[in-house]
Structures are given as C-alpha cells and as structure tokens.
Write a protein that holds these residues in place. Structure first.
Motif, short mmCIF file in Angstrom:
data_model
loop_
_atom_site.label_atom_id
_atom_site.label_comp_id
_atom_site.label_asym_id
_atom_site.label_seq_id
_atom_site.Cartn_x
_atom_site.Cartn_y
_atom_site.Cartn_z
N ASP A 310 -7.61 -32.39 71.91
CA ASP A 310 -8.47 -33.52 72.20
C ASP A 310 -7.96 -34.83 71.61
N SER A 311 -7.46 -34.81 70.37
CA SER A 311 -7.13 -36.07 69.71
C SER A 311 -5.96 -36.79 70.36
N ASN A 312 -5.04 -36.06 71.01
CA ASN A 312 -3.91 -36.77 71.63
C ASN A 312 -4.34 -37.57 72.86
N LEU A 313 -5.53 -37.29 73.42
CA LEU A 313 -6.01 -38.07 74.57
C LEU A 313 -6.22 -39.54 74.20
N ASP A 314 -6.47 -39.82 72.93
CA ASP A 314 -6.67 -41.21 72.49
C ASP A 314 -5.36 -41.98 72.44
N LEU A 315 -4.23 -41.30 72.58
CA LEU A 315 -2.92 -41.96 72.56
C LEU A 315 -2.28 -42.02 73.95
N ILE A 316 -2.94 -41.42 74.94
CA ILE A 316 -2.38 -41.37 76.30
C ILE A 316 -3.00 -42.49 77.13
N PRO A 317 -2.18 -43.40 77.66
CA PRO A 317 -2.74 -44.55 78.40
C PRO A 317 -3.35 -44.14 79.74
N ALA A 318 -4.31 -44.92 80.22
CA ALA A 318 -4.97 -44.64 81.49
C ALA A 318 -4.03 -44.85 82.67
N ASN A 325 -0.89 -31.40 78.17
CA ASN A 325 -1.07 -31.20 76.75
C ASN A 325 -1.52 -29.77 76.48
N VAL A 326 -1.30 -29.33 75.27
CA VAL A 326 -1.60 -27.96 74.90
C VAL A 326 -2.11 -27.92 73.47
N GLY A 327 -3.08 -27.05 73.23
CA GLY A 327 -3.59 -26.83 71.88
C GLY A 327 -3.16 -25.46 71.37
N GLY A 328 -3.45 -25.19 70.12
CA GLY A 328 -3.05 -23.90 69.54
C GLY A 328 -1.56 -23.75 69.40
N LEU A 329 -0.83 -24.88 69.30
CA LEU A 329 0.63 -24.82 69.24
C LEU A 329 1.11 -24.10 67.99
N ARG A 330 0.42 -24.32 66.88
CA ARG A 330 0.84 -23.71 65.62
C ARG A 330 0.88 -22.18 65.73
N GLU A 331 -0.21 -21.59 66.24
CA GLU A 331 -0.27 -20.13 66.41
C GLU A 331 0.75 -19.66 67.44
N ASP A 366 11.37 -26.85 57.08
CA ASP A 366 11.61 -28.23 57.49
C ASP A 366 11.21 -28.52 58.93
N ILE A 367 11.31 -27.52 59.79
CA ILE A 367 11.05 -27.76 61.22
C ILE A 367 9.68 -27.24 61.64
N LEU A 368 9.41 -25.96 61.40
CA LEU A 368 8.22 -25.33 61.95
C LEU A 368 6.96 -25.61 61.15
N ASP A 369 7.05 -25.55 59.82
CA ASP A 369 5.85 -25.70 59.00
C ASP A 369 5.13 -27.03 59.17
N PRO A 370 5.82 -28.16 59.35
CA PRO A 370 5.10 -29.44 59.47
C PRO A 370 4.41 -29.65 60.82
N ILE A 371 4.67 -28.79 61.80
CA ILE A 371 4.12 -28.97 63.14
C ILE A 371 2.64 -28.61 63.16
N GLY A 372 1.85 -29.44 63.85
CA GLY A 372 0.42 -29.20 63.98
C GLY A 372 0.08 -28.42 65.24
N ASP A 373 -1.15 -28.58 65.73
CA ASP A 373 -1.66 -27.75 66.81
C ASP A 373 -1.53 -28.36 68.20
N GLU A 374 -1.25 -29.66 68.32
CA GLU A 374 -1.28 -30.30 69.63
C GLU A 374 0.09 -30.84 70.04
N LEU A 375 0.35 -30.71 71.34
CA LEU A 375 1.57 -31.26 71.93
C LEU A 375 1.20 -31.86 73.28
N ALA A 376 1.73 -33.04 73.56
CA ALA A 376 1.52 -33.66 74.87
C ALA A 376 2.81 -34.32 75.33
N VAL A 401 6.58 -38.17 74.20
CA VAL A 401 6.21 -36.85 73.70
C VAL A 401 5.41 -37.05 72.42
N LEU A 402 4.23 -36.44 72.38
CA LEU A 402 3.34 -36.58 71.23
C LEU A 402 3.21 -35.22 70.55
N LEU A 403 3.71 -35.14 69.33
CA LEU A 403 3.66 -33.89 68.57
C LEU A 403 2.82 -34.10 67.33
#
Length: 564
Positions: A310-318, A325-331, A366-376, A401-403
């Motif tokens: 949901d939060s990446n929608l605020d960064l995507i222009p109309a 976009n996808v959620g649950g990326l971390r898992e 360094d690569i995987l651990d800092p990644i959160g749950d959303e990608l767009a 690309v929004l990570l």
C-alpha cells in the motif's frame, strides 16, 4: 485474506492461468455472439431461463483431473450485458459476416440451419471432463456433455454428423453400453443420445461412458462433492459464464503417461515435492463495461503474513503507463532462497563465497537483510507528442523501481560499496540532486545507450530509474506536488472490481501505452499502425491483474475495462 504458502506464490501457474483465461474469453465471446448477437428475438427469449452452474459435475467422478463447464443460460441480463460488451469491443457487422460464412459451411455439411435451429436449442450447459488412463501411455479419456433444450434437434444434429462421417468413409457402428443404445464412431469415439437427461454424451472410452451413464442414474463420489472442487469454485464469481477446474497434482503424477518429453519430467519428484499448487479453477464473467477472468490456485497449508503493498502507491504518479507492485517480498525472498538451496544441496556455501569474493559484500547481511516487504516497477508517461517515429527524446517514458527497505542506513552503505564495485567495471556514478535530495547517476559505458542509471532514497524506499526524470517523478509524487495513482480514475475503476488486500497488482492504462508503443514504430509504418492497431487501443481503457491470498488459495482477477 492475507495468508500464503510458506513456499511463496506459484507465479508460473498464475502466468499460465492468464494465457488460458485469454483463450477461454475468446470462446465465450464466440458463443455469446452466436446466441444473442444482433436482434435475434427468438434466441433472446430462449436464453431467458436460468441454469445452475456446473450441474454436470454431479455426473463426473471425483478422480477427474480436468473439468470445464460453459453455462449457456446464466440469465438473460448476463447474456445481454455480454452481447453489448463484445459488440463494443469488435466491429460486430464484420464479426457477424464471418460467423455467417462459418455457419454456411456447417449448414451445407449437416443439411440443417445450425444458427436458426441448433443454437437456440443448445444448452443449458456444455461441459467436458478428463480422466487419467493409467493403462495406456498415450492418452487421457474424456467425456463431453452437449446439452439441448430440444433433444429432437440434438438427435438430428448427431445423425447428420455421423451420416457425413459415413460419406467420408469413416466407420459408424451400433453398440450397446449398460443396456443403452450407442454409436461407435471410427472405432474410438462413443456417442449416446440420452433419453431422460437432455444431453448428448461423447466419450473416448467405453468404460468412461459406462461409468457416466451409471453416475447419471445414481451419483457415487461425484466431483461436485469433492471438498477441493467445492472450495475452489466457491471463490469464483456467481455470475460466471464459464468455469474450469484442474487437479494439478494428479496431472503432475500422470505426466509420464501422456507422452510428455522426458526433459519435461526430469527431476519430477523433487520439483513436485516443492511445488505447492494442487488445484486450479477459473471462471469468465462479464460486467458493465468490463470483461473479467478469475482463477484460483491452491498454494498449500503453510502460511505467512503478506500485507498488501500500500505505501508505495503514494510514490507512484497518476500520469503513468502502468505499474506492478507486490507485497510480502521479504518472506518470498527467504522462501525462494530456501527452496533453491533445498533443490541444490551444497550450493549455498559456494554461492555465498563466490558472491563475496566478487563484490566484497555478504549476500545475506548486505543485500537481502535490508530489503523490506514492498516492490514496485513503474512506467511513467512523459507526455510525448504522439507523432511516432524514432527521435532524440527516445525513450518517451520514465521507468522507476521502488524497493522498500527495512534498514535504510544499511542499504545506503551497501549501495555505496556497490558504486565502488561498479567503478572497477568503468560504470562511474556521480553525485547529483533531485528536489534538494542527493541522487546518484551513471552514464552507461556505451554512449549510444538511450538511458542512464540513477538512484536515490526517498523515505523508506530505494528508488532506481533510467534517468533523473524518473526519480524526480517519484519524489514530486511523494511530496504531494503531483497526484498519486490513487487519484487515477481508471485505476479507481480497477480497484472497485478487485480486492483491496491484493498482494500483487498489475495495472496498464491503454491510452498512454498506445502513444509509447507508437513511438517505437518507424515513420513508414505509422499509417498502417494507425489503421490496424490504434483502433484496438482506443476501445480499451485499462488492463489489470490482482492476486489476493485467502488461506490456502491464491485468487487472481484479470480485468479489462472498456472505454465509454
């Protein structure tokens, strides 16, 4: 509804389901236009009755691996809505002429008026089911149900088809199955015109026909009561035209029986042990100014939390061409790595050592651990003039690309070290500025490349793009200087038809996409493109896909909206 398999979503199954859905949409369109196209009042009246969905599943055994049912009498309002939609999409006059030509050939072959006599009597349901034939290595056995409201017309059609077969030199024999008269066509197809139920039955095997006739007398362990079948279809829209079902686990187990090339079945047991998909079902429905395909996939009983992105929608222009976009990326990352290493024992240590020796970074810390749950990933409309052709402004769009990060300082450190690694390969990033914030940009070694590489951080997101314009569009949206995709009216119509907690979304807007595609067309081909392709773009407003997780099921909706 935010649970998913511990092994992650079965994206290949979801993609294949999308292709199949497209084929089925074409079949529904043909049937609807044939039944109620134009002003055929008699057909409209005959279509006014309502038939319950998948009623033939009561006559199919619960060991069937494939089942599909087309309801030709879902209700008059559904048929009229579908007719109106398909006529909006296509040039109906041309489609009608092509249908007339096809029916003229059928009329000549069968000696009867198929469109005026057969089609109004066809229904209420067409269905087919398939079983694994474990005694033969080259086939599956099927049973088809062809419903007729007037069985005299059905009988006449069956007689005409078989008479035409005899004229072609094919054999047709009278046989008896379970005391019922049947005909054996060309030594491999059994046909029964059922007396008490309004169906013509067609089967590839005598034992399947015999079993079906017995089920029609007294259903025993029917597919309609199988829990997985019931659960899958419960998640489909009630106003569907077509429903399909497949037991993937049985198909996978039977793959060696079906003449499948051995390369496909290589390491089948290891893959099957990891693959969560067991059941797939799907449906085609028609709404007001939209065409919808839904398919449901079982994903196993191991679950985890996967919140909607949901939060990446605020960064995507109309003003965009499209995004996903996808959620649950971390898992998903954790599960994918676990599955990869599980299928490749001993590879984890070697892979991690090789990555560290090459980049100086630890792949996990360094690569995987800092990644959160959303990608767009977003294609942003740069408002090109739409004249087409190759030009100095190519490409005519921005890509971002929004990570999401869960440890921004750690990710900032990782990106700094990656800049040093890139410099060793002659890819030099220089510091720049976007809206008063630090950004980094690199020109690709090939000076002819029409884009650059750029990145920056905005809030908790690592934002990458193919130009500083890409980053600027995201930053301006995040700061409220331009509207976000939440205000896009076409996107709002898409979300009204899909679940708000979808963990995967794909949305494409037709008009800006057409302008961008047109810019790739060479000048000499523009007239043909404008004549043949642009009219199709103009008919559609948008296309979207949304996947929601519902316990042990992934429910995907594909939606095409039509311009008013």
């Amino acid at each position: 509804m935010n649970n998913a398999s511990g092994r992650g979503l079965p994206w290949p199954s979801i993609a294949i389901g999308g292709v199949v859905a497209g084929v089925l949409i074409g079949a529904v369109a043909f049937i609807v236009l044939s039944l109620v196209g134009g002003d055929r009042l008699g057909m409209l009246i005959s279509a006014a009755t309502v038939h319950p969905h998948e009623s033939t599943a009561e006559w199919v055994g619960d060991d069937a691996v494939v089942y599909a049912s087309l309801n030709l009498r879902p209700g008059l309002s559904e048929l009229l809505r579908a007719r109106d939609l398909f006529e909006d999409i296509a040039d109906f006059e041309q489609a009608d002429l092509e249908l007339d030509d096809a029916f003229d050939e059928l009329n000549e072959l069968l000696g009867m008026d198929v469109r005026e006599s057969v089609l109004p009597a066809l229904g209420p349901e067409l269905a087919i089911a398939a079983y694994v034939n474990e005694s033969r290595a080259d086939r599956m056995d099927f049973i088809a149900f062809i419903g007729f409201l007037d069985m005299e017309i059905g009988r006449s059609m069956a007689d005409a088809i078989l008479e035409a077969a005899v004229e072609r030199g094919e054999s047709v024999e009278q046989v008896t199955i379970s005391g019922i008269e049947a005909r054996l066509w060309d030594q491999e197809t059994y046909i029964v015109v059922h007396e008490s139920e309004p169906y013509i039955l067609v089967s590839s095997a005598e034992e399947v026909m015999e079993r079906t006739l017995a089920m029609m007398q007294a259903p025993e362990n029917p597919l309609s009561t199988r829990p997985e079948f019931v659960a899958a279809l419960e998640r489909l829209p009630d106003n569907r035209f077509l429903a399909a079902y497949a037991d993937v686990s049985k198909l996978r187990a039977a793959s060696t029986y079906l003449g499948t090339p051995r390369v496909v079945t290589l390491n089948t047991e290891a893959i099957a042990a990891e693959a969560p998909t067991q059941i797939i079902s799907g449906a085609i429905t028609v709404g007001r100014k939209n065409l919808r395909a839904d398919y449901v996939i079982s994903i196993g009983d191991e679950t985890f939390d996967a919140a909607a992105p949901d939060s990446n929608l605020d960064l995507i222009p109309a003003d965009l061409i499209g995004f996903f976009n996808v959620g649950g990326l971390r898992e998903a990352i954790d599960d994918s790595m676990e599955s990869f290493y599980g299928l490749n024992p001993g590879s984890q240590e070697q892979t991690e050592l090789s990555f560290t020796s090459t980049t100086g970074l630890d792949i996990k810390e360094d690569i995987l651990d800092p990644i959160g749950d959303e990608l767009a990933v977003v294609l942003i409309d740069l408002e090109g003039d739409g004249t087409g052709g190759f030009n100095e402004d190519f490409p005519r769009f921005a890509l971002a690309v929004l990570l999401e990060t869960r440890d921004r300082p750690k990710m900032e450190s990782t990106m700094a070290r990656l800049r040093e690694f890139a410099a060793d390969s002659e890819l030099n990033f220089t510091e720049s500025e976007v809206a008063g914030e630090t950004a980094w940009i690199a020109q690709l070694p090939d000076d002819s490349a029409p884009f650059e590489l750029a990145y920056m951080f905005k809030d908790d997101f690592l934002v990458g793009g193919i130009s500083l314009e890409s980053l600027e569009a995201v930053v301006m949206t995040a700061e409220g200087e331009v509207e976000s995709v939440r205000s896009n009216e076409a996107y709002q119509r898409f979300t009204e038809e899909t679940e708000e907690d979808a963990v995967f979304n794909l949305f494409i807007e037709a008009e800006p996409l057409s302008t961008t595609v047109r810019s790739f067309v060479s000048p000499e081909d523009i007239p043909e493109f404008d004549e043949r392709v642009m009219p199709w773009f103009e008919k559609f407003e948008s296309f979207g896909v949304a996947t929601t997780l519902d316990g042990e099921w992934a429910v995907t909706t594909m939606l095409m909206t039509i311009n008013n």
